[in-house]
Design an enzyme around this catalytic site. Structure first.
Site, PDB file in Angstrom:
ATOM      1  N   GLU A  82       0.068  -1.285   5.799  1.00  8.89           N
ATOM      2  CA  GLU A  82       1.079  -0.775   6.725  1.00  8.89           C
ATOM      3  C   GLU A  82       0.892   0.716   6.994  1.00  8.89           C
ATOM      4  OE1 GLU A  82       4.821   1.089   8.094  1.00  8.89           O
ATOM      5  OE2 GLU A  82       3.710   1.475   6.230  1.00  8.89           O
TER       6      GLU A  82
ATOM      7  N   ASP B  71       8.586   4.094  -0.936  1.00 10.20           N
ATOM      8  CA  ASP B  71       7.809   3.555   0.175  1.00 10.20           C
ATOM      9  C   ASP B  71       6.504   2.952  -0.345  1.00 10.20           C
ATOM     10  OD1 ASP B  71       6.780   3.012   2.675  1.00 10.20           O
ATOM     11  OD2 ASP B  71       6.429   5.104   3.211  1.00 10.20           O
TER      12      ASP B  71
ATOM     13  N   ASP C  33       0.833  -1.211   0.000  1.00 13.57           N
ATOM     14  CA  ASP C  33       0.000   0.000   0.000  1.00 13.57           C
ATOM     15  C   ASP C  33       0.861   1.251   0.000  1.00 13.57           C
ATOM     16  OD1 ASP C  33       0.786  -0.622   2.672  1.00 13.57           O
ATOM     17  OD2 ASP C  33      -0.782   0.695   3.459  1.00 13.57           O
TER      18      ASP C  33
END
Length: 506
Positions: free
Chosen positions: A197, A163, A130
């Protein structure tokens, strides 16, 4: 001998003794660095790096965005990504056991030749699929569409490149590479790709960890590696040559707490205000908290002290004098905190007011006001001790302080372990042609490792690609990107982590 003659002698002797200790510590401080033997990979990279970059590009184009409001999440995108992974990495799909957890999180198990025996020392690699949203008001500041996956000047731009889809797909590329070599690991590998997360991992890695715990039986993971701190480049670390790299491997992470401060008080018309309103009371409480922050906490066991110990021998002379003589210079850290918020966040619990609510009309005194404080808690402190600090500093019974949500600081993992050695050996092999050091650090944000505390004593957090000071705003920010060279090296890093973990035996 008169006192007038004795005093200069005592002062001179004291200065000489101090200088002697400083010089002795400077000269005798050991190096904590290793220089692993460089070995070529078992086979040449079986992929074209441009093609690998394009496979990551395809993942960036799938908008797996997490929102605090789960009703906004398009879960079909996660199913699309699972399907994309299955089709893009055929050997991983064919040879590794795949478990879909809670519909959208993926767990791959690469069972070793020693699976379920006493000779098996399993470990885990974590990443998440995610990404955070891109605020509408920042879209025009991006150089490209954040979900188009455009490549310019060797950089792939897009939300998730740093990320954390870069790590997800680098791990998959490394697995595919090993499988093409027909490698069979000595130790079982659990590869977890959580899907939430960015909003806490409660639906993803929390359940993945429970599944792994059952599969392990009475065993524990020998170590775990997740996303985390950086491969610092370009003078990021003071006293280190700008051309050098520093692998900052997080051995713990700060705790987290959201506190609400609220005040109920007499309201009324603004034309006849009392001496203190609810807003006045709350404002004074927030001012006291800002003026009396939690104290600096620096012990020999703290990650920051370990960082200084590891890096001291590699620093320039002036910095080395300071870091090898912290018995003398440690008090200066308390003053440095006033001027350096990065340093401050590494050596003390931080508190920051993030929201204030109160009042509904310009001429009405509110009867209820509240503020939200976000705190990041240093290892050695706790949610309770931080709450006690706030209550002591505010010292006003009219101000109610409650904990809204919290996570305790993570346990501190050892640097004297197979897991830490595998990580630093692997990154130094990848960048064997550059000056590179390693040092344990503290993670000031939170990761999915929180769900694995009882599965392993050795939890590490590290992003294995060069990061410069100017890259900091790109994290969750504008123009997030990764260079093709960095991504290629990231794949090799995970390849070597898997290879080097064959020797883990504790």
């Amino acid at each position: 001998m008169s006192f007038k003659l004795l005093s200069p002698l005592i002062i001179g002797s004291t200065i000489a003794l101090l200088l002697g200790i400083i010089v002795f510590n400077f000269i005798t401080h050991p190096s904590y660095q290793i220089t692993p033997k460089y070995e070529d990979t078992k086979s040449p990279k079986p992929y074209n790096r441009v093609d690998a970059f394009k496979r990551l590009k395809g993942a960036i184009q799938i908008k797996t965005i997490s929102y605090d409001d789960k009703n906004k999440i398009d879960y079909q995108t996660y199913l699309d990504l699972i399907d994309y992974i299955e089709k893009t990495y055929p050997l991983v799909t064919q040879h590794l056991e795949r478990v879909v957890i809670n519909e959208y999180s993926l767990l791959y198990i690469w069972k070793s030749k020693n699976y379920k025996t006493k000779h098996d020392h399993p470990f885990a690699l974590l990443a998440h699929t995610d990404v955070v949203p891109v605020p509408e008001n920042t879209l025009k500041k991006w150089s490209v569409d954040p979900f188009a996956g455009e490549i310019h000047d060797g950089y792939l731009y897009g939300r998730g490149t740093i990320d954390d889809k870069g790590n997800v797909f680098a791990i998959l590329e490394a697995l595919e590479w090993h499988l093409k070599e027909e490698h069979m690991p000595e130790n079982t590998i659990y590869i977890s790709f959580g899907h939430d997360e960015e909003i806490g991992g409660k639906d993803g890695n929390r359940h993945v960890a429970e599944y792994i715990k059952k599969d392990l039986g009475d065993k524990k993971l020998s170590y775990l590696l997740d996303e985390g701190m950086i491969l610092a480049a370009g003078g990021f670390v003071k006293g280190i040559d700008e051309k050098a790299l520093v692998a900052c491997i997080a051995i713990s992470e700060k705790g987290y707490a959201t506190f609400e401060l609220s005040v109920n008080h007499k309201g009324g018309h603004a034309s006849m205000p009392p001496r203190e309103s609810a807003i006045d009371i709350l404002s004074r409480a927030l001012t006291r908290i800002n003026d009396s922050p939690p104290p600096v906490r620096v012990t020999n066991e703290s990650p920051f002290m370990k960082f200084l110990t590891y890096i001291a021998s590699e620093q320039s002379m002036l910095w080395k004098i300071c870091t090898t003589n912290l018995w003398l210079f440690k008090p200066l850290l308390k003053y440095a905190v006033l001027y350096d918020n990065v340093l401050s966040s590494n050596i003390k619990t931080t508190v920051a007011t993030t929201m204030i609510q109160g009042g509904v009309k310009s001429n009405v005194l509110p009867t209820f006001v509240k503020a939200t404080i976000n705190s990041r808690i240093i290892p050695g402190e706790s949610v309770k001790s931080t709450l006690n600090h706030l209550q002591t500093v505010v010292n006003d019974e009219r101000v109610n302080i409650t904990v809204i949500s919290s996570i305790e600081p993570a346990p501190i993992s050892s640097t004297d372990s197979d897991g830490y050695d595998v990580i630093r050996k692997s990154i130094k092999q990848v960048y064997h042609d550059r000056e590179i050091y390693d040092a344990p650090v503290l993670m000031i944000a939170n990761t999915d490792t929180r769900w694995y505390w009882d599965l392993s004593d050795q939890l590490y957090r590290f992003n294995a690609f060069p990061f410069y000071l100017e890259d900091i705003p790109r994290i969750h920010g504008i123009n997030e990107r990764i260079h093709i060279d960095s991504y290629d090296n990231l794949i090799e890093f995970f390849y070597r982590v898997i290879s080097n973990s064959d020797s883990v035996d504790d």
